[in-house]
Design an enzyme around this catalytic site. Structure first.
Site, mmCIF file in Angstrom:
data_model
loop_
_atom_site.group_PDB
_atom_site.id
_atom_site.type_symbol
_atom_site.label_atom_id
_atom_site.label_comp_id
_atom_site.label_asym_id
_atom_site.label_seq_id
_atom_site.Cartn_x
_atom_site.Cartn_y
_atom_site.Cartn_z
ATOM 1 N N GLY A 54 0.824 -1.195 0.000
ATOM 2 C CA GLY A 54 0.000 0.000 0.000
ATOM 3 C C GLY A 54 0.862 1.250 0.000
ATOM 4 O O GLY A 54 2.020 1.218 0.406
ATOM 5 N N SER A 55 0.305 2.359 -0.472
ATOM 6 C CA SER A 55 1.001 3.640 -0.353
ATOM 7 C C SER A 55 0.796 4.168 1.064
ATOM 8 O O SER A 55 -0.003 3.637 1.825
ATOM 9 C CB SER A 55 0.462 4.619 -1.386
ATOM 10 O OG SER A 55 0.782 4.163 -2.685
ATOM 11 N N GLY A 56 1.530 5.223 1.411
ATOM 12 C CA GLY A 56 1.432 5.769 2.754
ATOM 13 C C GLY A 56 2.586 5.344 3.643
ATOM 14 O O GLY A 56 2.656 5.738 4.797
ATOM 15 N N HIS A 57 3.508 4.517 3.093
ATOM 16 C CA HIS A 57 4.662 4.058 3.869
ATOM 17 C C HIS A 57 5.952 4.719 3.387
ATOM 18 O O HIS A 57 7.042 4.226 3.651
ATOM 19 C CB HIS A 57 4.829 2.539 3.749
ATOM 20 C CG HIS A 57 3.630 1.768 4.155
ATOM 21 N ND1 HIS A 57 3.054 1.921 5.388
ATOM 22 C CD2 HIS A 57 2.872 0.853 3.499
ATOM 23 C CE1 HIS A 57 2.005 1.120 5.479
ATOM 24 N NE2 HIS A 57 1.867 0.479 4.335
ATOM 25 N N LYS A 105 5.312 -8.525 2.197
ATOM 26 C CA LYS A 105 5.151 -8.411 3.644
ATOM 27 C C LYS A 105 3.952 -9.272 4.061
ATOM 28 O O LYS A 105 2.973 -9.375 3.332
ATOM 29 C CB LYS A 105 4.955 -6.941 4.039
ATOM 30 C CG LYS A 105 6.261 -6.158 3.916
ATOM 31 C CD LYS A 105 6.138 -4.741 4.361
ATOM 32 C CE LYS A 105 5.293 -3.873 3.463
ATOM 33 N NZ LYS A 105 5.554 -3.991 2.013
ATOM 34 N N ASP A 110 -1.653 -8.581 0.778
ATOM 35 C CA ASP A 110 -0.424 -8.582 -0.013
ATOM 36 C C ASP A 110 -0.115 -9.994 -0.514
ATOM 37 O O ASP A 110 0.233 -10.185 -1.679
ATOM 38 C CB ASP A 110 0.747 -8.068 0.829
ATOM 39 C CG ASP A 110 0.660 -6.581 1.080
ATOM 40 O OD1 ASP A 110 1.346 -5.826 0.394
ATOM 41 O OD2 ASP A 110 -0.135 -6.173 1.949
ATOM 42 N N HIS A 219 -0.113 0.293 9.415
ATOM 43 C CA HIS A 219 -1.288 0.731 8.665
ATOM 44 C C HIS A 219 -2.256 1.474 9.554
ATOM 45 O O HIS A 219 -3.422 1.632 9.227
ATOM 46 C CB HIS A 219 -2.007 -0.462 8.051
ATOM 47 C CG HIS A 219 -1.139 -1.228 7.110
ATOM 48 N ND1 HIS A 219 -0.402 -2.300 7.506
ATOM 49 C CD2 HIS A 219 -0.878 -1.044 5.805
ATOM 50 C CE1 HIS A 219 0.291 -2.759 6.475
ATOM 51 N NE2 HIS A 219 0.018 -2.009 5.433
#
Lengths: 331, 200
Positions: A54-57, A105, A110, A219
């Site tokens: 996911g984006s945001g990391h 991960k 995922d 998350h």
């Protein structure tokens, strides 16, 4: 929600475009996808490494695309695994016939999406291997078959497997060294404030002014339990003792330490944490080969941190030190 | 499908809230994005093959939803589509067979079983219920049965997905995937009811 965005549904697209504009020498965007590949990909004669999530990391994962690390990173929606079609595009774009290693991960989403992509790639005759990172000791004691999560330790997998691939090793060798890192890396995190997923528009959870959530994931999902806020020294103790219980290090062992900010913690505080971490390790006669302090695997603007230890041997040291040139990691 | 889309869109914030309690808070957002794309896709084609319709819905969900829900819902529709291939209309019994394939697919993809506090806790019993009752199926009873199964996930401890990291703290919360599945079945039931009414 106060955020530097244009439209909650466009954040990933806008981020990717901005990233490529900032680093055209390192990255390019595969047209029509959320896939970022090396500016000079595919690299002939080399096993390719594909990671993502996911984006945001940020800087994960595109921040680690470049010489000595990843060949491609697939960006999902914020905190949402990328889809199989996108992962497949990434695999096809970087494979040169030497095979592709997928670094995943350990989250159900995922795993399922990367597995579907691997099945599709294999059907097209591409050799694919998969490794699953599960460094988060916070959830070790849960009896669930889902197992431990993958968090900041993933960055060490990118670095070390990437270095071996760059030397021209085979897919099997690269997979083996990735699994060796996974066996020797452990992390644990804590959160002080929640974060806001742009499309949700409000914080992912609530936490009192004097509380902290121990064992948080990356998350914004709740951790394992909630306690009263503690000092940096106490937090170092709590997190590190769980990691050390799990790793069973002996006096004289060498480790790499990563003090990772989750997006909303100043470097000042990360260094304060590191002071106690290095004291504890010194007292146990564990020598710190290298310390990495900064933001490697974040959770949007969540305040908090994670500690990662990687037990080293000669091979891992050599690969950790090997040249790398990416946005977020340079040797 | 349009009704499903409308229902999912209506419940977007509720699903997201449920997911914020025990997951990572994106279920409503992801499902809404997926079904919006489904509508766009199926508007471009006219379907006289229900299997093809299900197949297309599944493919769109796999490629647009992401997370765990994309592969799971996508697989469910694709598997059902394989059973319904070539059929311009279907009976309740055929629907039961198709959903059985969906359930098998969900189990295989998610490596889950009943009682893990997932969407399967609605899919499996509802499918059995449809198969057992066949053509004598009472739609209103099916709706309340689906709701009961969904409510039951509140008591379960999560064994799969991100909620499993919470362990016992997941008890007392509804599983978001079970809720979205229930919305799906309720919508299907409301369509079946309407059809019955027009026939009468």
């Amino acid at each position: 929600m106060k955020k530097l965005i244009n439209n909650p549904e466009q954040v990933v697209r806008d981020m990717i475009d901005g990233m490529v504009l900032a680093h055209p020498d390192k990255l390019k965007n595969l047209p029509g996808t959320n896939v970022m590949i090396r500016a000079h990909a595919p690299v002939q004669g080399k096993v390719a490494l594909v990671s993502g999530g996911g984006s945001g990391h940020e800087p994960s994962h595109a921040g680690y695309v470049g010489v000595g690390m990843l060949d491609a990173a697939v960006a999902g929606e914020v905190f949402t695994s990328p889809t199989p079609d996108q992962i497949l595009e990434a695999i096809k774009a970087v494979d040169t016939g030497n095979g592709v290693l997928l670094i995943i991960k350990n989250y159900s989403g995922d795993l399922m999406n990367f597995e579907m992509a691997a099945e599709l790639a294999e059907a097209e005759g591409i050799q694919v291997a998969k490794v699953v990172v599960n460094d988060d000791v916070a959830v070790e004691n849960s009896t669930y078959t889902t197992g431990r999560r993958g968090i900041a330790g993933t960055v060490f997998v990118h670095k070390i497997a990437g270095a071996l691939a760059e030397k021209g090793a085979s897919l099997e060798e690269v997979e083996q060294v990735a699994n060796k890192v996974i066996q020797h890396v452990r992390s644990m995190g804590v959160a002080f404030t929640p974060c806001t997923v742009p499309a949700a528009g409000k914080p992912s959870f609530e936490i009192g002014e004097t509380e902290m959530e121990i064992g948080i994931g990356i998350h914004g999902e709740p951790g394992t339990h909630r306690t009263a806020m503690a000092s940096a020294d106490e937090i170092a103790d709590i997190l590190l003792s769980r990691i050390l219980d799990d790793m069973k290090l002996s006096p004289g062992d060498q480790v790499a330490v990563m003090i990772n900010g989750l997006g909303g913690t100043p470097l000042m505080e990360l260094y304060i944490l590191n002071k106690k971490v290095s004291q504890i390790l010194k007292n146990k006669d564990i020598s710190v080969y290298n310390t990495y302090v900064g933001e490697y695997m974040t959770a949007i603007e969540m305040a908090g941190c994670s500690i990662t230890l990687l037990k080293l041997d000669d091979q891992l040291i050599e690969l950790l030190e090997a040249p790398a040139d990416t946005i977020a990691w340079k040797n | 499908m349009e009704l499903v889309n409308a229902q999912i869109d209506k419940q977007k914030e509720y699903l997201t809230q449920l997911d914020q309690a025990i997951g990572d808070g994106d279920h409503g957002i992801n499902m809404t994005r997926g079904f919006k794309e489904v509508i766009q896709k199926i508007h471009q084609t006219t379907y006289d093959d229900i299997g093809k319709l299900f197949q297309d819905v599944g493919m769109v969900l796999v490629s647009k939803v992401g997370g765990a829900s994309g592969p799971l819902y996508g697989t469910a529709f694709i598997k059902a589509g394989q059973v319904l291939k070539g059929k311009p209309e279907i009976t309740i019994n055929e629907l039961g067979q198709a959903f059985q394939e969906s359930v098998n697919g969900i189990k295989l993809r998610g490596k889950s079983q009943i009682g893990d506090k997932t969407m399967l806790d609605v899919w499996e019993p509802v499918t059995k219920y449809i198969q057992q009752n066949g053509n004598t199926l009472n739609i209103r009873e099916l709706i309340s049965y689906a709701r009961e199964q969904m409510e039951h996930t509140k008591e379960l401890e999560a064994k799969k997905g991100r909620a499993s990291f919470l362990g016992k703290r997941s008890i007392g919360h509804l599983d978001p995937g079970a809720v979205s599945s229930c919305i799906l079945f309720e919508t299907l039931c409301s369509i079946l009811l309407e059809e019955n009414l027009t026939k009468e």
